[in-house]
Design a protein around this motif. Sequence first.
Motif, PDB file in Angstrom:
ATOM      1  N   ASP A  26     -10.953 -24.076  55.568  1.00 46.96           N
ATOM      2  CA  ASP A  26     -10.711 -25.492  55.307  1.00 46.96           C
ATOM      3  C   ASP A  26     -10.108 -26.277  56.467  1.00 46.96           C
ATOM      4  O   ASP A  26      -9.848 -27.474  56.327  1.00 46.96           O
ATOM      5  N   ALA A  27      -9.908 -25.643  57.606  1.00 46.76           N
ATOM      6  CA  ALA A  27      -9.343 -26.369  58.750  1.00 46.76           C
ATOM      7  C   ALA A  27     -10.370 -27.375  59.264  1.00 46.76           C
ATOM      8  O   ALA A  27     -11.564 -27.095  59.312  1.00 46.76           O
ATOM      9  N   GLN A  28      -9.904 -28.533  59.601  1.00 50.46           N
ATOM     10  CA  GLN A  28     -10.777 -29.576  60.145  1.00 50.46           C
ATOM     11  C   GLN A  28     -11.059 -29.293  61.622  1.00 50.46           C
ATOM     12  O   GLN A  28     -10.236 -28.694  62.315  1.00 50.46           O
ATOM     13  N   PRO A  29     -12.218 -29.736  62.129  1.00 48.80           N
ATOM     14  CA  PRO A  29     -12.529 -29.520  63.534  1.00 48.80           C
ATOM     15  C   PRO A  29     -11.452 -30.054  64.480  1.00 48.80           C
ATOM     16  O   PRO A  29     -11.165 -29.428  65.506  1.00 48.80           O
ATOM     17  N   ALA A  30     -10.844 -31.172  64.144  1.00 46.51           N
ATOM     18  CA  ALA A  30      -9.776 -31.713  64.992  1.00 46.51           C
ATOM     19  C   ALA A  30      -8.595 -30.745  65.083  1.00 46.51           C
ATOM     20  O   ALA A  30      -7.946 -30.638  66.127  1.00 46.51           O
TER      21      ALA A  30
END
Length: 131
Positions: free
Chosen positions: A16-20
């Motif tokens: 669930d980590a965002q690309p940013a």
Amino acid sequence: FAGQRAVSRNAGMGDDAQPAQVLAAARAGQPRAATAIQQAGTALGRVLAGVVTTIDVPLIIVGDQLAQLDTELLEPLRAELGARLMHDRTDPPVVTLLAGSQRHTLTGGAHQVLQRLVDDPIRWTTPTRQS
């Protein structure tokens, strides 16, 4: 390798980590995050090289979630395209980022195809002969 979940998972940050967040981790010196982005760029470059070779795409727009990976994604992507495209190609495709809406990416790609039609309509209306 190039989907949002695959990049975050390969970076060791869960699904669930965002690309940013992955990019921030890579820039902070976390090698696993940097490797995940590099692998995504290379994988995307391999796929896009096949597309470009087949249909001669003049512009590649990386948008939506992957655009957040910035130049860390573009550098291996461009390197892979360069290694895989035919060397006699005079106009390699321009590869750029468009952060924000996925709709913008699709609209920009459609505009490029339509512009080619406007620039040379005869090319699109003349039937090709098959031998």
